[in-house]
Scaffold this active site. Structure first.
Site, PDB file in Angstrom:
ATOM      1  N   THR A  15      -1.152  32.045 -11.954  1.00 12.82           N
ATOM      2  CA  THR A  15      -2.242  33.348 -12.583  1.00 12.82           C
ATOM      3  C   THR A  15      -2.759  33.826 -11.588  1.00 12.82           C
ATOM      4  O   THR A  15      -2.809  33.609 -10.232  1.00 12.82           O
ATOM      5  CB  THR A  15      -3.363  32.407 -13.308  1.00 12.82           C
ATOM      6  OG1 THR A  15      -4.310  33.367 -13.774  1.00 12.82           O
ATOM      7  CG2 THR A  15      -3.992  31.379 -12.389  1.00 12.82           C
ATOM      8  N   LEU A  16      -3.110  35.141 -11.794  1.00 10.73           N
ATOM      9  CA  LEU A  16      -3.871  35.997 -10.865  1.00 10.73           C
ATOM     10  C   LEU A  16      -5.173  35.823 -10.884  1.00 10.73           C
ATOM     11  O   LEU A  16      -5.971  36.710 -10.256  1.00 10.73           O
ATOM     12  CB  LEU A  16      -3.530  37.316 -10.898  1.00 10.73           C
ATOM     13  CG  LEU A  16      -1.784  37.596 -10.393  1.00 10.73           C
ATOM     14  CD1 LEU A  16      -1.660  39.080 -10.755  1.00 10.73           C
ATOM     15  CD2 LEU A  16      -1.464  37.353  -9.136  1.00 10.73           C
ATOM     16  N   ASP A  17      -5.808  35.143 -11.477  1.00 14.54           N
ATOM     17  CA  ASP A  17      -7.157  34.790 -12.014  1.00 14.54           C
ATOM     18  C   ASP A  17      -7.951  34.383 -10.529  1.00 14.54           C
ATOM     19  O   ASP A  17      -7.511  33.505  -9.955  1.00 14.54           O
ATOM     20  CB  ASP A  17      -7.578  33.868 -13.008  1.00 14.54           C
ATOM     21  CG  ASP A  17      -8.667  33.607 -13.289  1.00 14.54           C
ATOM     22  OD1 ASP A  17      -9.456  34.148 -12.714  1.00 14.54           O
ATOM     23  OD2 ASP A  17      -9.264  33.208 -14.554  1.00 14.54           O
ATOM     24  N   PRO A  18      -8.883  35.318 -10.148  1.00 11.69           N
ATOM     25  CA  PRO A  18      -9.430  35.126  -8.849  1.00 11.69           C
ATOM     26  C   PRO A  18     -10.107  33.599  -8.529  1.00 11.69           C
ATOM     27  O   PRO A  18     -10.304  33.132  -7.603  1.00 11.69           O
ATOM     28  CB  PRO A  18     -10.276  36.232  -8.492  1.00 11.69           C
ATOM     29  CG  PRO A  18     -10.279  36.953  -9.790  1.00 11.69           C
ATOM     30  CD  PRO A  18      -9.485  36.349 -10.843  1.00 11.69           C
TER      31      PRO A  18
END
Length: 113
Positions: A15-18
Protein backbone atom coordinates in the site's frame (compact mmCIF):
# COMPACT_ATOMS: atom_id res chain seq x y z
CA UNK A 1 15.60 2.30 -4.96
CA UNK A 2 15.99 2.54 -8.73
CA UNK A 3 19.44 3.97 -8.21
CA UNK A 4 20.46 1.34 -5.66
CA UNK A 5 19.19 -1.56 -7.80
CA UNK A 6 20.36 0.06 -11.05
CA UNK A 7 17.08 -0.62 -12.80
CA UNK A 8 14.23 1.45 -14.20
CA UNK A 9 11.57 -1.18 -13.59
CA UNK A 10 10.53 -1.35 -9.97
CA UNK A 11 7.19 -1.94 -8.31
CA UNK A 12 5.72 -2.69 -4.92
CA UNK A 13 3.33 -5.28 -3.55
CA UNK A 14 1.74 -3.23 -0.83
CA UNK A 15 0.00 0.00 0.00
CA UNK A 16 1.02 3.62 -0.45
CA UNK A 17 -0.91 4.57 2.67
CA UNK A 18 1.47 6.84 4.59
CA UNK A 19 0.42 5.53 8.01
CA UNK A 20 0.53 1.84 7.10
CA UNK A 21 3.21 -0.15 8.88
CA UNK A 22 4.99 -3.39 8.12
CA UNK A 23 7.03 -4.68 5.23
CA UNK A 24 6.70 -3.27 1.71
CA UNK A 25 7.92 -5.97 -0.71
CA UNK A 26 9.49 -4.61 -3.90
CA UNK A 27 9.79 -6.29 -7.30
CA UNK A 28 12.62 -5.39 -9.64
CA UNK A 29 13.24 -5.70 -13.36
CA UNK A 30 11.44 -8.56 -15.09
CA UNK A 31 9.88 -9.67 -11.78
CA UNK A 32 7.48 -6.71 -11.96
CA UNK A 33 5.36 -8.83 -14.32
CA UNK A 34 4.77 -11.31 -11.49
CA UNK A 35 3.28 -8.66 -9.19
CA UNK A 36 -0.18 -9.16 -10.72
CA UNK A 37 -0.31 -12.68 -9.30
CA UNK A 38 0.76 -11.62 -5.82
CA UNK A 39 -1.85 -8.88 -5.44
CA UNK A 40 -4.59 -11.42 -6.16
CA UNK A 41 -3.58 -13.50 -3.15
CA UNK A 42 -5.44 -13.41 0.17
CA UNK A 43 -4.47 -10.77 2.70
CA UNK A 44 -5.30 -10.29 6.35
CA UNK A 45 -5.84 -6.84 7.79
CA UNK A 46 -5.78 -5.95 11.47
CA UNK A 47 -6.77 -2.64 12.94
CA UNK A 48 -7.26 -0.63 16.10
CA UNK A 49 -10.57 1.13 16.67
CA UNK A 50 -10.83 4.20 18.85
CA UNK A 51 -14.33 5.29 19.81
CA UNK A 52 -15.55 8.79 20.56
CA UNK A 53 -14.77 10.87 17.46
CA UNK A 54 -14.54 10.72 13.68
CA UNK A 55 -12.18 12.09 11.02
CA UNK A 56 -12.65 13.16 7.41
CA UNK A 57 -10.33 10.43 6.12
CA UNK A 58 -11.71 7.61 8.31
CA UNK A 59 -8.28 7.10 9.92
CA UNK A 60 -6.14 8.69 12.63
CA UNK A 61 -4.36 10.97 10.13
CA UNK A 62 -7.46 12.99 9.22
CA UNK A 63 -8.80 16.14 10.77
CA UNK A 64 -11.44 15.60 13.45
CA UNK A 65 -14.97 16.08 12.10
CA UNK A 66 -16.70 15.75 15.46
CA UNK A 67 -16.20 16.63 19.08
CA UNK A 68 -14.57 13.97 21.27
CA UNK A 69 -17.16 12.26 23.47
CA UNK A 70 -17.07 9.64 26.23
CA UNK A 71 -18.37 6.30 25.03
CA UNK A 72 -19.71 3.44 27.13
CA UNK A 73 -19.66 0.19 25.21
CA UNK A 74 -21.53 -3.01 25.96
CA UNK A 75 -19.09 -5.85 25.05
CA UNK A 76 -21.90 -8.05 23.67
CA UNK A 77 -23.21 -5.24 21.48
CA UNK A 78 -19.68 -4.45 20.31
CA UNK A 79 -19.07 -8.06 19.24
CA UNK A 80 -22.35 -8.04 17.34
CA UNK A 81 -21.37 -4.81 15.56
CA UNK A 82 -17.92 -6.15 14.64
CA UNK A 83 -19.33 -9.21 12.87
CA UNK A 84 -19.82 -7.27 9.63
CA UNK A 85 -16.05 -6.65 9.51
CA UNK A 86 -15.11 -10.32 9.88
CA UNK A 87 -14.82 -12.86 7.12
CA UNK A 88 -13.93 -12.66 3.45
CA UNK A 89 -14.92 -9.75 1.22
CA UNK A 90 -13.56 -7.75 -1.69
CA UNK A 91 -11.47 -4.72 -0.84
CA UNK A 92 -12.99 -1.40 -1.90
CA UNK A 93 -11.26 1.81 -2.86
CA UNK A 94 -10.97 4.66 -0.39
CA UNK A 95 -13.22 7.68 -0.67
CA UNK A 96 -10.31 10.07 -1.22
CA UNK A 97 -7.19 9.99 -3.40
CA UNK A 98 -4.24 8.22 -1.71
CA UNK A 99 -1.88 10.82 -3.22
CA UNK A 100 -3.14 13.50 -0.87
CA UNK A 101 -2.39 13.29 2.80
CA UNK A 102 -2.53 16.08 5.33
CA UNK A 103 -3.01 18.60 2.51
CA UNK A 104 0.19 17.79 0.62
CA UNK A 105 0.52 16.04 -2.70
CA UNK A 106 2.25 12.67 -2.67
CA UNK A 107 3.92 11.03 -5.64
CA UNK A 108 1.88 9.29 -8.29
CA UNK A 109 2.24 5.60 -9.15
CA UNK A 110 5.27 6.32 -11.34
CA UNK A 111 7.05 8.07 -8.48
CA UNK A 112 6.71 11.59 -9.92
CA UNK A 113 5.44 14.48 -7.78
Amino acid sequence: MRRIARTKKIGHLGTLDPIATGVLPLVLGRATRLAQFYVRSDKIYEGVVRFGWSTGTYDRAGEATSEKTEVEIDPVELERGLEKFRGEFMQTRRGFPPRRWRGSARTNWRGNP
